[in-house]
Design a protein around this motif. Structure first.
Motif, short mmCIF file in Angstrom:
data_model
loop_
_atom_site.label_atom_id
_atom_site.label_comp_id
_atom_site.label_asym_id
_atom_site.label_seq_id
_atom_site.Cartn_x
_atom_site.Cartn_y
_atom_site.Cartn_z
N GLU A 1 -10.47 28.06 21.27
CA GLU A 1 -10.77 28.83 20.06
C GLU A 1 -11.32 30.21 20.46
OE1 GLU A 1 -13.42 26.60 17.55
OE2 GLU A 1 -11.97 24.98 17.25
N LYS A 2 -11.99 30.23 21.63
CA LYS A 2 -12.58 31.50 22.09
C LYS A 2 -11.85 32.11 23.29
CE LYS A 2 -17.26 30.58 20.45
NZ LYS A 2 -18.57 30.04 20.82
N ILE A 3 -11.35 31.22 24.14
CA ILE A 3 -10.71 31.71 25.37
C ILE A 3 -9.19 31.60 25.21
CG2 ILE A 3 -10.50 31.34 27.86
CD1 ILE A 3 -13.22 29.71 27.49
N PRO A 4 -8.49 32.72 25.29
CA PRO A 4 -7.04 32.64 25.12
C PRO A 4 -6.38 31.77 26.19
CG PRO A 4 -7.79 34.92 25.10
CD PRO A 4 -8.94 34.09 25.56
N LEU A 5 -5.45 30.96 25.76
CA LEU A 5 -4.57 30.23 26.67
C LEU A 5 -3.46 31.21 27.01
CD1 LEU A 5 -3.67 27.27 27.70
CD2 LEU A 5 -2.30 27.23 25.62
N ILE A 6 -3.13 31.36 28.27
CA ILE A 6 -2.20 32.42 28.66
C ILE A 6 -0.82 31.87 29.00
CG2 ILE A 6 -1.80 34.32 30.28
CD1 ILE A 6 -4.93 34.34 30.59
N PRO A 7 0.17 32.24 28.21
CA PRO A 7 1.55 31.80 28.50
C PRO A 7 2.13 32.66 29.62
CG PRO A 7 1.29 32.58 26.23
CD PRO A 7 0.12 33.06 26.99
N ILE A 8 2.60 32.00 30.66
CA ILE A 8 3.15 32.71 31.81
C ILE A 8 4.68 32.78 31.68
CG2 ILE A 8 3.46 32.62 34.33
CD1 ILE A 8 0.66 33.54 33.34
N LYS A 9 5.17 34.01 31.77
CA LYS A 9 6.60 34.26 31.61
C LYS A 9 7.35 34.11 32.92
CE LYS A 9 9.59 37.83 29.61
NZ LYS A 9 9.55 39.16 28.97
N LYS A 10 6.76 34.67 33.97
CA LYS A 10 7.41 34.54 35.28
C LYS A 10 6.39 34.60 36.41
CE LYS A 10 8.43 39.35 36.40
NZ LYS A 10 9.32 40.21 37.19
#
Lengths: 436, 436
Positions: free
Chosen positions: A25-34
């Motif tokens: 809710e506070k810390i972004p989950l980071i989607p990795i593209k490459k």
């Protein structure tokens, strides 16, 4: 597609490992593209230096050209075949190579899929060894502050309350001896002797993570403890299981951590770096003496019948062979020595900072333990967030910041990695909890 | 390189899964050079129809062109990245698709590497669910004749003496209820009620392998048991874990076996076919109610902190997406119905043979249970050897011969597969133990 939309989609469906999902809710989950080399790139165009090798697995960078070429070759020929009654060349080659580069008495190999499963195999095999000789030895001894995995057998021989306590009613009771990472070495050795004497005839094996208790806040100890422990185990007539899942494949400066102690365990568990960070594979190496205890007519009922469907997965073995090729062709252990020295030179001075309790290093693992912060402040999380803004990905364990980079990291990248953490250590705001 | 030289090299180093290695003094270990479609090829130029899908994992053939193309795409972009704090599109896509094709109340997913680890996660999560609500429920109930994997938690909820008995001193005590595969359905249901009443408030979950107890000699039972079991679990306030590791992804005729019972479990464990036989991957799906029990402020200490390094492995998720593509694009479940019918037509008459006790089938799993042979004769092994000479690879479980072919098997290949076994069933020499 951007970070936000993908994060939202992810959080609709996925429960992530070792994560309190509410944190997102506070810390972004980071989607990795490459991923390429030492860097991972997100969907918003940011790039991060992967300073912890994607959970201690990556050795030669993301999307490595050489490993990719070997995968392409392999899938055109054979992706996988059942490993009972059948075999294949990638497994035979890998087994032969691993037997040759591990300590002399380790002659046989059993494959599995992940580190936990490798630990389970070592535990089951050591227990059944004695059972096959009509002895029941239901105890295992491990060290304080140890971690050996998450399946119930592996969890039972760990000592991390964070992962284990809640399950105490359903876990096998095991015994923990004092750890040389937390105590004087002689005190730890004496305690081990005492424990093995107390439970004489009841212990199948002692299990340790040699040199660095990685999930145990990267606490470190000297090879001399392992050398002496080997003698203690021999005298007590119990097996020594070395969990080199995290510390193997060059992490501690030598190909395997046990080499520094000049000894061989009876069981050696390997995983993580074995595929250079590409995919799950694990194995257990052991002696011919152990192998022989299970070798008999089928109807005698002494077989070791463990299996997983993908045991000896062809593709994973091919990847592991590619990883060993790189070790050989690129003289990796020798080249790492230079990087290890540079990391040491750059991080040693940090020990003088007020908020640093200790800087410790063993090969390509360097840990900076902080002091003066309350656990509930979750200072490590703040370091993670701030470093990320500067393109440096670290994942502190509580108040221990550590570096465990891929071996392809350059001197310039090492300098950047350390300097960002150094700047954060000097930043007063962090300790004041500004970064909530 | 030929079979013999590679076999010898293999046996110098490798301990194979679920194998008494001494058997290979008499039974050749077969090195596989390549796989294509439903066939595997050895180094002596023989080819074998893989009638058990390389241990129940292969769905669309070996070295499948479409899956290969997706692997090549994926490795050029991202092979793997840590799945804590980070995510990637292949995992998000896969999670979304799996949630959409599994029963409605299953909304969240947790990834792991192999079937055993998935079972461990379901067990730990169900236990901790109650623990988070201040209840300790240390018991799990499974069925007689069940098998759920090899790690110590998974092994503990199994009921196969062959795999489990030797470890009884180090395994969690669990409770087995009568199995509908061995008894009258009503008797089994009554027994389950009795067990849950006896251990009221102590049981976290009931775990079953829906419709077919695969490693349990392919014993089968009806969906109606599962439908009624769902109500019994609800009434008792315990979770229902469905282990669809072997029976999922179309094996029993429907995409998931639970569909045939018109119910949803609380936890659904998947693996094996999820990657079409390419590489290890597993997952557990569960409800939002379960997810919510772990969702809280980190410092409350109710987090579910399970993890494996390769959790959510990018490459494996990409492969699993390719497998789901094939299911969708090729209308696989519908096409399999024809093959299921053909297998049924061809094998039913075998039930009339003197040495056949029963022919049973559930979807793409067909078992022929023999009678009149002593266990020590190892008649299954003889069938394996003889069928292999005719290019048919089967791997009987004791005196149960079974077919579990890849879905790409053709009608001609089905006919060949059944006819070879039929001929062997009619061969008197087999029962006389000529084939030692």
């Amino acid at each position: 597609m951007n970070n936000k939309t993908l994060m939202e989609e992810d959080l609709t469906y996925i429960f992530h490992p070792c994560t309190q999902m509410k944190d997102h809710e506070k810390i972004p989950l980071i989607p990795i593209k490459k991923g390429k080399g030492a860097y991972i790139y997100d969907f918003d165009g940011n790039k991060y230096l992967d300073c912890i090798s994607s959970w201690w697995v990556n050795l030669f960078g993301h999307s490595n050209d050489y490993i990719n070429s070997k995968i392409k070759e392999q899938i055109e020929v054979l992706e996988h075949v059942i490993f009972a009654g059948f075999t294949h060349k990638p497994a035979i080659d890998l087994a032969k190579r691993l037997v040759h580069i591990t300590p002399e008495p380790l002659k046989k190999i059993f494959f599995a899929d992940n580190g936990s499963s490798a630990i389970e195999i070592a535990l089951k095999m050591s227990f059944q060894y004695f059972k096959n000789k009509n002895e029941s030895r239901p105890l295992f001894v491990s060290l304080e502050n140890s971690y050996h995995g998450e399946t119930m057998g592996a969890l039972a021989v760990g000592d991390s309350g964070l992962y284990k306590d809640v399950y105490s009613d359903i876990l096998l009771k095991t015994v923990q001896a004092k750890s040389p990472s937390l105590r004087d070495e002689d005190e730890a050795l004496e305690d081990m002797k005492k424990v093995l004497k107390k439970y004489d005839g009841k212990v199948s094996a002692v299990v340790i993570e040699p040199l660095v208790q990685c999930a145990g806040s990267m606490k470190m100890y000297n090879p001399s403890y392992i050398t002496k422990l080997r003698t203690i185990c021999d005298n007590a007539g119990v097996f020594l299981i070395a969990d080199e899942i995290a510390v193997g494949f060059g992490r501690t400066g030598s190909m395997f951590a046990c080499e520094q102690a000049g000894i061989s365990p009876d069981f050696l568990c390997l995983s993580k770096g074995i595929t250079g960070g590409y995919m799950p594979l694990s194995c257990v190496l052991f002696t011919n003496n152990i192998y022989d205890a299970f070798y008999c007519d089928y109807n005698e009922g002494k077989s070791f019948l463990d299996s997983h469907s993908y045991t000896g997965n062809t593709l994973a073995c091919a990847v592991a062979n590619a990883v060993l090729d790189i070790f050989e062709n690129d003289n990796v252990i020798e080249k790492n020595a230079e990087k290890i020295k540079l990391i040491s030179e750059l991080t040693k001075p940090l020990a003088n900072l007020n908020n640093v309790k200790e800087v410790r290093q063993r090969g390509m693992i360097c840990a900076i333990e902080l002091q003066g912060y309350d656990a509930k402040q979750r200072i490590g999380l703040k370091f993670f967030q701030e470093a990320l803004k500067e393109g440096i990905y670290i994942r502190p364990l509580g108040n221990v910041i550590y570096f465990m980079p891929p071996y392809i990291i350059t001197n310039e990248e090492i300098k950047k990695m350390v300097s960002v953490v150094e700047r954060l250590l000097l930043c007063n705001n962090l300790s004041k909890g500004v970064l909530r």
